[in-house]
Scaffold this motif. Structure first.
Motif, PDB file in Angstrom:
ATOM      1  N   ALA A  77       0.813  -1.211   0.000  1.00  0.00           N
ATOM      2  CA  ALA A  77       0.000   0.000   0.000  1.00  0.00           C
ATOM      3  C   ALA A  77       0.848   1.264   0.000  1.00  0.00           C
ATOM      4  N   GLY A  78       2.161   1.123  -0.155  1.00  0.00           N
ATOM      5  CA  GLY A  78       3.041   2.283  -0.169  1.00  0.00           C
ATOM      6  C   GLY A  78       4.274   2.023   0.681  1.00  0.00           C
ATOM      7  N   THR A  79       5.163   2.996   0.709  1.00  0.00           N
ATOM      8  CA  THR A  79       6.361   2.898   1.549  1.00  0.00           C
ATOM      9  C   THR A  79       6.033   3.413   2.939  1.00  0.00           C
ATOM     10  N   ASP A  80       6.241   2.590   3.954  1.00  0.00           N
ATOM     11  CA  ASP A  80       5.984   3.003   5.329  1.00  0.00           C
ATOM     12  C   ASP A  80       7.221   3.669   5.913  1.00  0.00           C
ATOM     13  N   HIS A  81       8.351   2.949   5.937  1.00  0.00           N
ATOM     14  CA  HIS A  81       9.584   3.548   6.426  1.00  0.00           C
ATOM     15  C   HIS A  81      10.783   2.762   5.906  1.00  0.00           C
ATOM     16  N   VAL A  82      11.920   3.403   5.951  1.00  0.00           N
ATOM     17  CA  VAL A  82      13.211   2.789   5.650  1.00  0.00           C
ATOM     18  C   VAL A  82      14.081   2.988   6.875  1.00  0.00           C
ATOM     19  N   THR A  83      14.813   1.949   7.268  1.00  0.00           N
ATOM     20  CA  THR A  83      15.671   2.037   8.451  1.00  0.00           C
ATOM     21  C   THR A  83      17.129   1.813   8.059  1.00  0.00           C
ATOM     22  N   ILE A  84      18.007   2.666   8.554  1.00  0.00           N
ATOM     23  CA  ILE A  84      19.434   2.532   8.271  1.00  0.00           C
ATOM     24  C   ILE A  84      20.220   2.490   9.584  1.00  0.00           C
TER      25      ILE A  84
END
Length: 218
Positions: free
Chosen positions: A19-26
């Motif tokens: 349903a879309g990008t929620d988050h990216v973690t680095i």
């Protein structure tokens, strides 16, 4: 008949769709340097700060990238920042890309200059991109759309530009293909005023290695 997978904005025949990008973690270094780059330079509000639930010895920072989509960073004050370019390879992240307003493009260049962050600027055919690195050597792309395309039509526009590009025999999608796609779809999108830049076509992954803002992007 081509063996290449079809390019289309239509949902594939898969068990479900995201349903879309929620988050990216680095993985980050320390909190102070992370805040200095992502909050104080790129302008991302810090919206949540809590322990890393998998490893409470680390802190988990949440940044709003500008549209409610979240970038999160694991930090620990015992980790120093390291600006050397990250080593690439299968499974690694090449770069993160964030949108900027076309009218802010030159202000962004000036801010990076003032902060001592080198960058390269390229005309990528369908958008304009500025490449820099964060305090840990991760390539950061700041991208400005050439036209004001509605978010819910973006995939359709790109897929149409792809079809036009293939029919034209071009190696990559260029501005003219994007314009034709917008016209075909009946979208009256105004072009943005962006600086002239090289395409960067044919460069290796070292494209993102930055140079001083006072020099011609390599």
């Amino acid at each position: 008949m081509s063996d290449e997978p079809p390019v289309t904005h239509e949902a594939p025949d898969s068990p479900f769709q995201t349903a879309g990008t929620d988050h990216v973690t680095i993985w980050g270094s320390n909190e102070a340097d992370t805040l200095a780059f992502y909050r104080d330079l790129l302008g991302m509000p810090l919206v949540l700060r809590q322990p890393n639930l998998d490893d409470p010895s680390q802190t988990h920072l949440f940044f709003d990238t500008g549209d409610g989509r979240i970038l999160t960073v694991f930090v620990s004050d015992d980790r120093d920042s390291d600006q050397r370019p990250l080593r690439g390879g299968t499974g690694s992240v090449h770069h993160l890309a964030f949108a900027i307003e076309p009218g802010d493009f030159e202000d962004v260049m000036a801010a990076l200059d003032d902060a001592g962050h080198g960058y390269n600027v390229f005309d990528r055919g369908i958008f304009h991109s500025l490449y820099t690195r964060d305090h840990n050597g991760l390539v950061i792309e700041l991208s400005a759309d050439k036209y004001d395309i509605p978010d819910d039509r973006r995939g359709e526009v790109l897929a149409t530009a792809q079809r036009i590009r293939e029919a034209d025999g071009a190696d990559y999608a260029e501005d003219e293909h994007l314009r034709q796609a917008l016209e075909e779809l009946g979208l009256d999108a105004e072009p943005a005023d962006l600086p002239d830049a090289a395409t960067g076509v044919g460069r290796s992954s070292k494209t993102a290695e930055t140079r001083s803002p006072s020099t011609t992007p390599a």
